[in-house]
Design a protein around this motif. Sequence first.
Motif, PDB file in Angstrom:
ATOM      1  N   ILE A  27      -7.643 -23.875 144.684  1.00  0.00           N
ATOM      2  CA  ILE A  27      -7.272 -24.226 146.057  1.00  0.00           C
ATOM      3  C   ILE A  27      -8.522 -24.421 146.903  1.00  0.00           C
ATOM      4  O   ILE A  27      -8.674 -25.432 147.593  1.00  0.00           O
ATOM      5  N   ARG A  28      -9.426 -23.448 146.834  1.00  0.00           N
ATOM      6  CA  ARG A  28     -10.616 -23.469 147.692  1.00  0.00           C
ATOM      7  C   ARG A  28     -11.605 -24.550 147.269  1.00  0.00           C
ATOM      8  O   ARG A  28     -12.092 -25.319 148.103  1.00  0.00           O
ATOM      9  N   GLU A  29     -11.924 -24.631 145.998  1.00  0.00           N
ATOM     10  CA  GLU A  29     -12.978 -25.542 145.532  1.00  0.00           C
ATOM     11  C   GLU A  29     -12.452 -26.876 145.014  1.00  0.00           C
ATOM     12  O   GLU A  29     -13.143 -27.886 145.105  1.00  0.00           O
ATOM     13  N   GLY A  30     -11.262 -26.865 144.427  1.00  0.00           N
ATOM     14  CA  GLY A  30     -10.729 -28.086 143.828  1.00  0.00           C
ATOM     15  C   GLY A  30      -9.768 -28.860 144.701  1.00  0.00           C
ATOM     16  O   GLY A  30      -9.349 -29.960 144.352  1.00  0.00           O
ATOM     17  N   GLY A  31      -9.383 -28.263 145.835  1.00  0.00           N
ATOM     18  CA  GLY A  31      -8.468 -28.938 146.740  1.00  0.00           C
ATOM     19  C   GLY A  31      -7.026 -28.953 146.269  1.00  0.00           C
ATOM     20  O   GLY A  31      -6.231 -29.771 146.726  1.00  0.00           O
ATOM     21  N   LEU A  32      -6.655 -28.042 145.392  1.00  0.00           N
ATOM     22  CA  LEU A  32      -5.281 -27.987 144.895  1.00  0.00           C
ATOM     23  C   LEU A  32      -4.313 -27.656 146.030  1.00  0.00           C
ATOM     24  O   LEU A  32      -4.493 -26.669 146.748  1.00  0.00           O
ATOM     25  N   ASP A  33      -3.302 -28.489 146.182  1.00  0.00           N
ATOM     26  CA  ASP A  33      -2.242 -28.251 147.164  1.00  0.00           C
ATOM     27  C   ASP A  33      -1.036 -27.732 146.389  1.00  0.00           C
ATOM     28  O   ASP A  33      -0.295 -28.504 145.784  1.00  0.00           O
ATOM     29  N   ILE A  34      -0.849 -26.414 146.394  1.00  0.00           N
ATOM     30  CA  ILE A  34       0.202 -25.810 145.578  1.00  0.00           C
ATOM     31  C   ILE A  34       1.603 -26.095 146.093  1.00  0.00           C
ATOM     32  O   ILE A  34       2.583 -25.945 145.366  1.00  0.00           O
ATOM     33  N   ALA A  36       2.592 -29.143 148.014  1.00  0.00           N
ATOM     34  CA  ALA A  36       3.038 -30.532 148.091  1.00  0.00           C
ATOM     35  C   ALA A  36       2.157 -31.519 147.342  1.00  0.00           C
ATOM     36  O   ALA A  36       2.419 -32.717 147.391  1.00  0.00           O
ATOM     37  N   GLY A  37       1.131 -31.037 146.660  1.00  0.00           N
ATOM     38  CA  GLY A  37       0.232 -31.947 145.945  1.00  0.00           C
ATOM     39  C   GLY A  37       0.938 -32.649 144.795  1.00  0.00           C
ATOM     40  O   GLY A  37       1.932 -32.155 144.263  1.00  0.00           O
ATOM     41  N   PRO A  38       0.414 -33.806 144.382  1.00  0.00           N
ATOM     42  CA  PRO A  38       1.041 -34.575 143.318  1.00  0.00           C
ATOM     43  C   PRO A  38       0.860 -33.963 141.923  1.00  0.00           C
ATOM     44  O   PRO A  38       1.582 -34.296 140.995  1.00  0.00           O
ATOM     45  N   VAL A  39      -0.107 -33.047 141.799  1.00  0.00           N
ATOM     46  CA  VAL A  39      -0.427 -32.442 140.500  1.00  0.00           C
ATOM     47  C   VAL A  39      -0.420 -30.929 140.648  1.00  0.00           C
ATOM     48  O   VAL A  39      -0.817 -30.386 141.674  1.00  0.00           O
ATOM     49  N   LEU A  40       0.022 -30.248 139.607  1.00  0.00           N
ATOM     50  CA  LEU A  40      -0.044 -28.791 139.587  1.00  0.00           C
ATOM     51  C   LEU A  40      -0.431 -28.320 138.195  1.00  0.00           C
ATOM     52  O   LEU A  40      -0.288 -29.041 137.220  1.00  0.00           O
ATOM     53  N   GLY A  41      -0.943 -27.107 138.137  1.00  0.00           N
ATOM     54  CA  GLY A  41      -1.348 -26.517 136.868  1.00  0.00           C
ATOM     55  C   GLY A  41      -0.249 -25.623 136.329  1.00  0.00           C
ATOM     56  O   GLY A  41       0.283 -24.784 137.049  1.00  0.00           O
ATOM     57  N   ARG A 101       3.714 -33.425 139.421  1.00  0.00           N
ATOM     58  CA  ARG A 101       4.724 -32.552 140.027  1.00  0.00           C
ATOM     59  C   ARG A 101       6.145 -33.036 139.754  1.00  0.00           C
ATOM     60  O   ARG A 101       7.048 -32.240 139.504  1.00  0.00           O
ATOM     61  N   GLU A 102       6.372 -34.341 139.791  1.00  0.00           N
ATOM     62  CA  GLU A 102       7.726 -34.889 139.634  1.00  0.00           C
ATOM     63  C   GLU A 102       8.156 -35.000 138.171  1.00  0.00           C
ATOM     64  O   GLU A 102       9.257 -34.586 137.816  1.00  0.00           O
ATOM     65  N   THR A 103       7.301 -35.561 137.332  1.00  0.00           N
ATOM     66  CA  THR A 103       7.696 -35.847 135.940  1.00  0.00           C
ATOM     67  C   THR A 103       7.397 -34.704 134.985  1.00  0.00           C
ATOM     68  O   THR A 103       7.938 -34.667 133.887  1.00  0.00           O
ATOM     69  N   ARG A 104       6.493 -33.805 135.390  1.00  0.00           N
ATOM     70  CA  ARG A 104       6.018 -32.696 134.537  1.00  0.00           C
ATOM     71  C   ARG A 104       5.308 -33.206 133.284  1.00  0.00           C
ATOM     72  O   ARG A 104       5.162 -32.488 132.313  1.00  0.00           O
ATOM     73  N   ARG A 105       4.819 -34.422 133.327  1.00  0.00           N
ATOM     74  CA  ARG A 105       4.035 -35.005 132.236  1.00  0.00           C
ATOM     75  C   ARG A 105       2.558 -34.722 132.516  1.00  0.00           C
ATOM     76  O   ARG A 105       2.139 -34.660 133.679  1.00  0.00           O
TER      77      ARG A 105
END
Length: 124
Positions: A27-34, A36-41, A101-105
Amino acid sequence: MDNDVYGHVNNVQYYSYFDTVINEYLIREGGLDIHAGPVLGVCAESHCTYAAAIAFPSVVTAGLRVAELGRSSVRYELALFDGEADEPAATGWFVHVFVDRETRRPAEITGRMRAALQALVNEA
């Protein structure tokens, strides 16, 4: 909640600490938006080896590095220390696969996220 009936941090909490350390960095360094972001881990694999007990209210200090950085996945290595201890109380690894986030691919790790992860790559 951290301490179990035996008076030390329960083993499942260590995985929670791993997750917190990784996601706080992303979140802090990579800019992950947990939210609403388009990608999640997504955690694909994890492991923990326990060497010593930690008990609340000790401060847990963590070390984080990247052992492998792929196109859409990353393997982190972590160490948890009881306060300022020289030796880790636990060590482990955690594999994230980044997905749409949408397709989980699987989704390629790019831009700021890749740079943040590359900064933690263990070159040893």
